[in-house]
Design a protein around this motif. Structure first.
Motif, PDB file in Angstrom:
ATOM      1  N   CYS A 220      -4.252 -21.072 -16.404  1.00 22.82           N
ATOM      2  CA  CYS A 220      -4.525 -19.796 -15.740  1.00 22.82           C
ATOM      3  C   CYS A 220      -3.476 -18.922 -16.121  1.00 22.82           C
ATOM      4  CB  CYS A 220      -4.846 -20.005 -14.200  1.00 22.82           C
ATOM      5  SG  CYS A 220      -4.939 -18.407 -13.418  1.00 22.82           S
ATOM      6  N   ARG A 231     -13.623 -27.186 -18.085  1.00 23.91           N
ATOM      7  CA  ARG A 231     -13.674 -25.843 -17.407  1.00 23.91           C
ATOM      8  C   ARG A 231     -13.305 -24.949 -18.478  1.00 23.91           C
ATOM      9  NH1 ARG A 231     -13.000 -24.483 -12.444  1.00 23.91           N
ATOM     10  NH2 ARG A 231     -14.530 -26.167 -11.967  1.00 23.91           N
ATOM     11  N   GLN A 232     -12.522 -25.522 -19.428  1.00 22.70           N
ATOM     12  CA  GLN A 232     -12.231 -24.501 -20.468  1.00 22.70           C
ATOM     13  C   GLN A 232     -13.319 -24.333 -21.620  1.00 22.70           C
ATOM     14  OE1 GLN A 232      -8.239 -24.862 -22.606  1.00 22.70           O
ATOM     15  NE2 GLN A 232      -7.446 -26.404 -20.999  1.00 22.70           N
ATOM     16  N   ILE A 235     -15.715 -21.798 -19.972  1.00 24.19           N
ATOM     17  CA  ILE A 235     -14.927 -20.400 -20.053  1.00 24.19           C
ATOM     18  C   ILE A 235     -15.333 -19.899 -21.403  1.00 24.19           C
ATOM     19  CG2 ILE A 235     -12.714 -19.146 -20.127  1.00 24.19           C
ATOM     20  CD1 ILE A 235     -11.707 -21.048 -18.061  1.00 24.19           C
ATOM     21  N   HIS A 238     -18.958 -18.797 -22.308  1.00 23.56           N
ATOM     22  CA  HIS A 238     -19.492 -17.659 -21.531  1.00 23.56           C
ATOM     23  C   HIS A 238     -20.880 -17.819 -20.851  1.00 23.56           C
ATOM     24  CE1 HIS A 238     -17.344 -15.424 -25.026  1.00 23.56           C
ATOM     25  NE2 HIS A 238     -16.298 -16.209 -24.158  1.00 23.56           N
ATOM     26  N   LEU A 251     -11.362 -16.044 -15.200  1.00 24.45           N
ATOM     27  CA  LEU A 251     -10.920 -16.468 -16.148  1.00 24.45           C
ATOM     28  C   LEU A 251     -11.723 -16.085 -17.602  1.00 24.45           C
ATOM     29  CD1 LEU A 251      -9.935 -20.178 -14.826  1.00 24.45           C
ATOM     30  CD2 LEU A 251      -8.354 -18.326 -15.382  1.00 24.45           C
ATOM     31  N   VAL A 252     -10.990 -15.821 -18.476  1.00 24.03           N
ATOM     32  CA  VAL A 252     -11.598 -15.296 -19.933  1.00 24.03           C
ATOM     33  C   VAL A 252     -10.869 -16.161 -20.812  1.00 24.03           C
ATOM     34  CG1 VAL A 252     -12.536 -13.280 -18.838  1.00 24.03           C
ATOM     35  CG2 VAL A 252     -10.388 -13.172 -20.154  1.00 24.03           C
ATOM     36  N   ASP A 253     -11.541 -15.949 -22.082  1.00 18.95           N
ATOM     37  CA  ASP A 253     -10.914 -16.595 -23.392  1.00 18.95           C
ATOM     38  C   ASP A 253     -10.583 -15.233 -24.129  1.00 18.95           C
ATOM     39  OD1 ASP A 253     -13.365 -15.739 -23.958  1.00 18.95           O
ATOM     40  OD2 ASP A 253     -13.697 -17.135 -25.592  1.00 18.95           O
TER      41      ASP A 253
END
Length: 269
Positions: A220, A231-232, A235, A238, A251-253
């Motif tokens: 994070c 979880r990644q 993310i 979307h 959380l965003v990439d």
């Protein structure tokens, strides 16, 4: 900002269409970018606004003390003036009694006049004593007033200096801040109230005002807690609105970050 608690936070997850989620995340990240820019401008001012406020409070306190002392000094001066007038009246009365002494026809009248003269003399002496006491008190009050006036003048110099520094910084950044504030309001209007409410709540409690952060080195970008591989993936795809289970930030990439930049550039154009 309030200190961040370390208690686990349930991730905000919403099953929505990919495009809807992507748009929401993009809008939130763009809003975060603008709000962070506003924070940076305000950080430039440092503690100056608080210092100015403290100095203004000090000056207000000194002014109140000065007003109180002025009122007390005026009261003492009035008391001295009243007693001086009383002494003058007593002296006139004593002269009158002394003149009458020369015209008395019996010892009883003579004794009564002498007693009255003695009484009036004692009254005059008491007034004189009170005047001396008031004079001493007046000197003390004036000395106190002088000290407070001096302290207030020093605070005023400090305030003028701090205000000048603050005004200079505000003048340099005011235009940019107003433009960013306007853009922040625009971006807020494009975000659903429930997501904006969550964003605002997280931002108020998060360190450095960060409510939306990128994943950086599998962690994070806000609290640096490790993010599980699954979880990644969520993310990056979307498909869900996800927050850190430790600090609660969205959380965003990197792709959302890029889309947010394009989104903001389009508005600028």
């Amino acid at each position: 900002m309030k200190a961040k608690t370390n208690a686990p936070v349930s991730p905000v997850v919403s099953e929505e269409r990919d495009l809807d989620v992507e748009q929401k995340l993009t809008s939130l990240y763009a809003l975060q970018s603008v709000d962070s820019a506003i924070d940076n401008i305000r950080t430039l001012r440092g503690e100056l606004p608080l210092e100015v406020q403290d100095l203004e409070d000090d000056i207000s306190g000194y002014t109140s003390k000065m007003e109180k002392l002025h009122a007390e000094i005026q009261e003492i001066n009035q008391d001295i003036s009243d007693r001086k007038h009383a002494i003058a009246d007593i002296k006139a009365q004593v002269k009158k009694y002394e003149k009458q002494l020369k015209e008395v026809k019996n010892s009883r009248e003579y004794d009564n006049l002498n007693k009255e003269i003695e009484f009036q003399t004692l009254e005059s002496q008491l007034h004189e004593k009170r005047i001396r006491e008031a004079g001493s008190l007046l000197e003390k009050k004036n000395a106190d007033l002088e000290k407070i006036e001096s302290a207030r003048a020093e605070r005023q110099k400090d305030l003028d200096l701090k205000k000048s520094e603050l005004d200079e910084i505000v003048a340099e950044t005011e235009k940019d801040e107003k433009a960013l504030m306007k853009k922040s309001e625009l971006y807020q209007s494009r975000i659903e109230p429930r997501w904006l409410h969550i964003y605002t709540r997280i931002r108020e409690n998060a360190r450095n005002g960060l409510a939306v952060v990128c994943v950086d080195r599998d962690a994070c970008g806000g609290c640096f807690s490790k993010i599980p591989p699954q979880r990644q993936i969520d993310i990056r795809t979307h498909k869900k609105m996800i927050t850190c289970e430790y600090c609660g930030r969205f959380l965003v990439d990197e792709s959302i970050k890029e889309k947010a930049q394009e989104y903001m550039e389009k508005d600028n154009g």
